[in-house]
Structures are given as C-alpha cells and as structure tokens.
Design a protein around this motif. Structure first.
Motif, PDB file in Angstrom:
ATOM      1  N   LEU A  78       0.826  -1.206   0.000  1.00  0.00           N
ATOM      2  CA  LEU A  78       0.000   0.000   0.000  1.00  0.00           C
ATOM      3  C   LEU A  78       0.861   1.258   0.000  1.00  0.00           C
ATOM      4  O   LEU A  78       0.577   2.212  -0.723  1.00  0.00           O
ATOM      5  N   THR A  79       1.925   1.251   0.796  1.00  0.00           N
ATOM      6  CA  THR A  79       2.824   2.405   0.851  1.00  0.00           C
ATOM      7  C   THR A  79       3.431   2.694  -0.517  1.00  0.00           C
ATOM      8  O   THR A  79       3.472   3.853  -0.958  1.00  0.00           O
ATOM      9  N   ALA A  80       3.883   1.659  -1.196  1.00  0.00           N
ATOM     10  CA  ALA A  80       4.484   1.843  -2.520  1.00  0.00           C
ATOM     11  C   ALA A  80       3.485   2.470  -3.492  1.00  0.00           C
ATOM     12  O   ALA A  80       3.820   3.409  -4.228  1.00  0.00           O
ATOM     13  N   ALA A  81       2.255   1.983  -3.504  1.00  0.00           N
ATOM     14  CA  ALA A  81       1.237   2.519  -4.415  1.00  0.00           C
ATOM     15  C   ALA A  81       0.915   3.976  -4.076  1.00  0.00           C
ATOM     16  O   ALA A  81       0.781   4.824  -4.968  1.00  0.00           O
ATOM     17  N   ILE A  82       0.811   4.275  -2.777  1.00  0.00           N
ATOM     18  CA  ILE A  82       0.522   5.652  -2.341  1.00  0.00           C
ATOM     19  C   ILE A  82       1.659   6.588  -2.743  1.00  0.00           C
ATOM     20  O   ILE A  82       1.433   7.676  -3.286  1.00  0.00           O
ATOM     21  N   HIS A  83       2.885   6.162  -2.499  1.00  0.00           N
ATOM     22  CA  HIS A  83       4.036   6.995  -2.855  1.00  0.00           C
ATOM     23  C   HIS A  83       4.082   7.271  -4.356  1.00  0.00           C
ATOM     24  O   HIS A  83       4.292   8.417  -4.777  1.00  0.00           O
ATOM     25  N   LEU A  84       3.890   6.242  -5.159  1.00  0.00           N
ATOM     26  CA  LEU A  84       3.921   6.424  -6.615  1.00  0.00           C
ATOM     27  C   LEU A  84       2.807   7.356  -7.074  1.00  0.00           C
ATOM     28  O   LEU A  84       3.005   8.164  -7.984  1.00  0.00           O
ATOM     29  N   ARG A  85       1.660   7.275  -6.433  1.00  0.00           N
ATOM     30  CA  ARG A  85       0.520   8.131  -6.804  1.00  0.00           C
ATOM     31  C   ARG A  85       0.868   9.612  -6.642  1.00  0.00           C
ATOM     32  O   ARG A  85       0.419  10.458  -7.422  1.00  0.00           O
ATOM     33  N   PHE A  86       1.678   9.919  -5.635  1.00  0.00           N
ATOM     34  CA  PHE A  86       1.977  11.320  -5.345  1.00  0.00           C
ATOM     35  C   PHE A  86       3.410  11.722  -5.674  1.00  0.00           C
ATOM     36  O   PHE A  86       3.942  12.692  -5.128  1.00  0.00           O
ATOM     37  N   GLY A  87       4.053  10.987  -6.581  1.00  0.00           N
ATOM     38  CA  GLY A  87       5.347  11.393  -7.111  1.00  0.00           C
ATOM     39  C   GLY A  87       6.544  11.096  -6.227  1.00  0.00           C
ATOM     40  O   GLY A  87       7.620  11.666  -6.439  1.00  0.00           O
ATOM     41  N   LEU A  88       6.380  10.227  -5.257  1.00  0.00           N
ATOM     42  CA  LEU A  88       7.493   9.830  -4.402  1.00  0.00           C
ATOM     43  C   LEU A  88       8.035   8.484  -4.865  1.00  0.00           C
ATOM     44  O   LEU A  88       7.320   7.724  -5.530  1.00  0.00           O
ATOM     45  N   PRO A  89       9.275   8.156  -4.505  1.00  0.00           N
ATOM     46  CA  PRO A  89       9.769   6.813  -4.834  1.00  0.00           C
ATOM     47  C   PRO A  89       8.967   5.766  -4.053  1.00  0.00           C
ATOM     48  O   PRO A  89       8.508   6.042  -2.942  1.00  0.00           O
ATOM     49  N   ALA A  90       8.804   4.594  -4.637  1.00  0.00           N
ATOM     50  CA  ALA A  90       8.026   3.530  -3.990  1.00  0.00           C
ATOM     51  C   ALA A  90       8.555   3.245  -2.596  1.00  0.00           C
ATOM     52  O   ALA A  90       7.781   3.031  -1.656  1.00  0.00           O
ATOM     53  N   GLN A  91       9.874   3.262  -2.446  1.00  0.00           N
ATOM     54  CA  GLN A  91      10.488   3.046  -1.138  1.00  0.00           C
ATOM     55  C   GLN A  91      11.321   4.268  -0.759  1.00  0.00           C
ATOM     56  O   GLN A  91      12.125   4.750  -1.561  1.00  0.00           O
ATOM     57  N   VAL A  92      11.105   4.734   0.449  1.00  0.00           N
ATOM     58  CA  VAL A  92      11.873   5.866   0.970  1.00  0.00           C
ATOM     59  C   VAL A  92      13.259   5.358   1.370  1.00  0.00           C
ATOM     60  O   VAL A  92      13.382   4.260   1.916  1.00  0.00           O
ATOM     61  N   PRO A  93      14.318   6.113   1.086  1.00  0.00           N
ATOM     62  CA  PRO A  93      15.656   5.687   1.512  1.00  0.00           C
ATOM     63  C   PRO A  93      15.703   5.392   3.017  1.00  0.00           C
ATOM     64  O   PRO A  93      15.027   6.059   3.807  1.00  0.00           O
ATOM     65  N   VAL A  94      16.498   4.419   3.387  1.00  0.00           N
ATOM     66  CA  VAL A  94      16.574   3.975   4.783  1.00  0.00           C
ATOM     67  C   VAL A  94      16.914   5.132   5.719  1.00  0.00           C
ATOM     68  O   VAL A  94      16.314   5.274   6.794  1.00  0.00           O
ATOM     69  N   ALA A  95      17.842   5.986   5.326  1.00  0.00           N
ATOM     70  CA  ALA A  95      18.244   7.111   6.190  1.00  0.00           C
ATOM     71  C   ALA A  95      17.064   8.047   6.455  1.00  0.00           C
ATOM     72  O   ALA A  95      16.881   8.530   7.581  1.00  0.00           O
ATOM     73  N   VAL A  96      16.258   8.300   5.439  1.00  0.00           N
ATOM     74  CA  VAL A  96      15.083   9.175   5.596  1.00  0.00           C
ATOM     75  C   VAL A  96      14.033   8.474   6.444  1.00  0.00           C
ATOM     76  O   VAL A  96      13.407   9.088   7.320  1.00  0.00           O
ATOM     77  N   LYS A  97      13.844   7.198   6.198  1.00  0.00           N
ATOM     78  CA  LYS A  97      12.879   6.416   6.982  1.00  0.00           C
ATOM     79  C   LYS A  97      13.230   6.472   8.471  1.00  0.00           C
ATOM     80  O   LYS A  97      12.348   6.587   9.329  1.00  0.00           O
ATOM     81  N   LYS A  98      14.522   6.408   8.781  1.00  0.00           N
ATOM     82  CA  LYS A  98      14.962   6.485  10.179  1.00  0.00           C
ATOM     83  C   LYS A  98      14.659   7.858  10.777  1.00  0.00           C
ATOM     84  O   LYS A  98      14.278   7.969  11.946  1.00  0.00           O
ATOM     85  N   GLN A  99      14.824   8.912   9.978  1.00  0.00           N
ATOM     86  CA  GLN A  99      14.527  10.261  10.462  1.00  0.00           C
ATOM     87  C   GLN A  99      13.025  10.422  10.733  1.00  0.00           C
ATOM     88  O   GLN A  99      12.620  11.047  11.717  1.00  0.00           O
ATOM     89  N   ILE A 100      12.205   9.863   9.841  1.00  0.00           N
ATOM     90  CA  ILE A 100      10.753   9.910  10.041  1.00  0.00           C
ATOM     91  C   ILE A 100      10.384   9.120  11.290  1.00  0.00           C
ATOM     92  O   ILE A 100       9.539   9.547  12.090  1.00  0.00           O
ATOM     93  N   LYS A 101      11.026   7.976  11.489  1.00  0.00           N
ATOM     94  CA  LYS A 101      10.759   7.152  12.674  1.00  0.00           C
ATOM     95  C   LYS A 101      11.120   7.898  13.948  1.00  0.00           C
ATOM     96  O   LYS A 101      10.419   7.797  14.966  1.00  0.00           O
ATOM     97  N   LYS A 102      12.213   8.679  13.926  1.00  0.00           N
ATOM     98  CA  LYS A 102      12.578   9.482  15.101  1.00  0.00           C
ATOM     99  C   LYS A 102      11.468  10.486  15.428  1.00  0.00           C
ATOM    100  O   LYS A 102      11.094  10.659  16.591  1.00  0.00           O
ATOM    101  N   ALA A 103      10.946  11.154  14.398  1.00  0.00           N
ATOM    102  CA  ALA A 103       9.849  12.101  14.599  1.00  0.00           C
ATOM    103  C   ALA A 103       8.599  11.374  15.102  1.00  0.00           C
ATOM    104  O   ALA A 103       7.869  11.881  15.961  1.00  0.00           O
ATOM    105  N   ASP A 104       8.370  10.183  14.590  1.00  0.00           N
ATOM    106  CA  ASP A 104       7.232   9.362  15.005  1.00  0.00           C
ATOM    107  C   ASP A 104       7.337   9.017  16.496  1.00  0.00           C
ATOM    108  O   ASP A 104       6.346   9.044  17.232  1.00  0.00           O
TER     109      ASP A 104
END
Length: 198
Positions: free
Chosen positions: A113-139
């Motif tokens: 679902l995440t991959a489809a949502i990201h592609l729909r709005f112009g993002l890469p299907a998978q967020v880079p690991v480093a960015v994902k970690k930064q988002i997780k910190k904010a989470d």
C-alpha cells in the motif's frame, strides 16, 4: 462448485475500488486517505478528550516534527513524513503488540500500500533507509507527546518506551483533539501544499 475467493478490495467514498492484494496508484485519492485517517483512532481510542486522536492528526504532528528536526529536508521527504501512516486509511491502526501477533503478512500488506501511495503522489516507492529512520525518530517523539499528554502514560513510562525527546523540540508542540472534519481538511490542505511545492 468451487468457493469464490474472499473479496480483497474496498470501495472508497471517491468511487475507487482499492485492491488490497494488488493496489495500484490510479485507485488512490488523497481525499479518501484524509477521510479514512481522520476517523482512525490512535491508541485504540484510549485517549482523554471528547474526540478520538486520529491518525490524520498524528500524521500532521509527525510531519511538523520531522520538518523541525530536519529543516533542510527536501519537500518530498516532508510529504513522505505526512504519508508515513497513510496505509492505515484502509487497514486501520494496529497497535504494536497486534502487529507482532499478526506477523510478517501485515508488513507486506503495509509495504504494498505504501508503494502505491508513494507512486501516486510522485514519491519513490520506497523511501531511503536514512530518511525512513529520520521519520521514525519524529514518530517516536510524537508517540511520547501523545502518550504523556492524552494516553495516560507517566513521563517515566514514555521515556522507557519512546526515548527522551529534546525539550526544545517539543516545548511549544500541542496535542489537539478536534472533530474529524477539521482534521481531514487540514491534512488535505497540508498534502496539497507539499505536493504543489515538489
């Protein structure tokens, strides 16, 4: 006579039919995401106040925290932060113990679902690991704020489960409980602002 396979799609208010086993970007609309997330309660609804604290409200807080923690982050990663829980508009917000009990199939569904949502709005299907970690910190900072301010956790409990946030990061952050329509509208507006800035 062979039994028909169980239905794996959900009809959205936009009229789209989202296949959960094979989601496609064309069947995803921001209005459906905002509406669904505004009605999904965080903490299984176990929060103080007259309104549930929704995943949409949480997502707005996570994006604000991510942007504060990463002021030079490109807009696309701010958008990824806003959409970090977007699949929950159809699969709900499962608390961590339930995710662990369900096992890896939950993660695979979330990833599709995440991959489809990201592609729909112009993002890469998978967020880079480093960015994902930064988002997780904010989470995790968001979870600490929610836990201590509306979910009945002591500061000591929240520190143990979510870490200790920097005081300057959270000093003016508020937890807001408001009607779903207000949250839905703000989530949609923020999404549109970020999308326009890509």
């Amino acid at each position: 006579m062979a039994k028909a396979p169980p239905r794996a799609w959900q009809r959205m208010l936009s009229g789209r039919r989202l296949d959960l086993l094979d989601p496609t970007p064309v069947d995803i609309e921001i209005e459906d995401i905002a509406h669904g997330l505004a009605f999904v309660a965080r903490w299984n609804g176990q929060t103080h106040g007259d309104f549930a604290y929704s995943v949409a409200e949480h997502s707005l807080l996570v994006e604000a925290l991510f942007t504060r923690m990463n002021p030079s982050a490109p807009v696309k990663w701010q958008l990824a932060a806003l959409l970090h829980d977007a699949p929950e508009y159809v699969i709900g917000d499962m608390i961590s113990p339930v995710k662990a009990a369900v096992g890896p199939s939950y993660g695979a569904l979330d990833d599709r679902l995440t991959a489809a949502i990201h592609l729909r709005f112009g993002l890469p299907a998978q967020v880079p690991v480093a960015v994902k970690k930064q988002i997780k910190k904010a989470d995790k900072v968001s979870a600490w704020l929610e836990a201590t301010r509306i979910a009945g956790f002591t500061v000591a409990e929240a520190n143990r489960f979510f870490g200790v946030p920097a005081p300057e990061l959270i000093e003016d952050m508020e937890i807001t409980l408001r009607p779903p329509v207000e949250v839905r509208n703000e989530f949609t507006a923020r999404h549109n602002t970020l999308l326009a800035a890509l």
